[in-house]
Design a protein around this motif. Structure first.
Motif, short mmCIF file in Angstrom:
data_model
loop_
_atom_site.label_atom_id
_atom_site.label_comp_id
_atom_site.label_asym_id
_atom_site.label_seq_id
_atom_site.Cartn_x
_atom_site.Cartn_y
_atom_site.Cartn_z
N GLN A 1 0.82 -1.20 0.00
CA GLN A 1 0.00 0.00 0.00
C GLN A 1 0.87 1.26 0.00
O GLN A 1 0.56 2.24 -0.68
N LYS A 2 1.95 1.25 0.74
CA LYS A 2 2.85 2.40 0.77
C LYS A 2 3.48 2.62 -0.61
O LYS A 2 3.63 3.75 -1.06
N ALA A 3 3.84 1.54 -1.29
CA ALA A 3 4.42 1.65 -2.61
C ALA A 3 3.39 2.22 -3.59
O ALA A 3 3.72 3.08 -4.42
N LYS A 4 2.15 1.77 -3.49
CA LYS A 4 1.10 2.30 -4.36
C LYS A 4 0.90 3.79 -4.12
O LYS A 4 0.74 4.56 -5.07
N ASP A 5 0.90 4.20 -2.85
CA ASP A 5 0.75 5.61 -2.53
C ASP A 5 1.89 6.44 -3.09
O ASP A 5 1.70 7.54 -3.58
N THR A 6 3.09 5.90 -3.01
CA THR A 6 4.27 6.61 -3.53
C THR A 6 4.16 6.81 -5.03
O THR A 6 4.47 7.88 -5.55
N LEU A 7 3.68 5.80 -5.74
CA LEU A 7 3.55 5.90 -7.20
C LEU A 7 2.43 6.85 -7.61
O LEU A 7 2.51 7.45 -8.68
N LYS A 8 1.42 7.01 -6.79
CA LYS A 8 0.31 7.92 -7.08
C LYS A 8 0.73 9.37 -7.00
O LYS A 8 0.19 10.22 -7.67
N HIS A 9 1.73 9.66 -6.17
CA HIS A 9 2.12 11.05 -5.95
C HIS A 9 3.31 11.39 -6.72
O HIS A 9 4.13 11.36 -7.20
#
Length: 57
Positions: free
Chosen positions: A49-57
């Protein structure tokens, strides 16, 4: 990270820790191993989930 998913993953990690500690206390290796596995699953989901959030921003 979505708050609901984060809480669910942290809950899974804490539930696993509880199982592990209980297993150690009563000498139940099976419960201890299940707790460790549950902790690992919760930690892995948090990392994803943290990796997904990083890629979104």
């Amino acid at each position: 990270m979505a708050t609901g998913k984060k809480a669910k993953n942290v809950g899974k990690t804490l539930k696993g820790k509880t199982k592990e500690v209980t297993g150690k206390a009563v000498g139940n290796e099976s419960l201890e191993m299940k707790g460790r596995a549950e902790q690992a699953a919760g930690d892995a989901k948090q990392t994803v989930q943290k990796a997904k959030d990083t890629l979104k921003h």
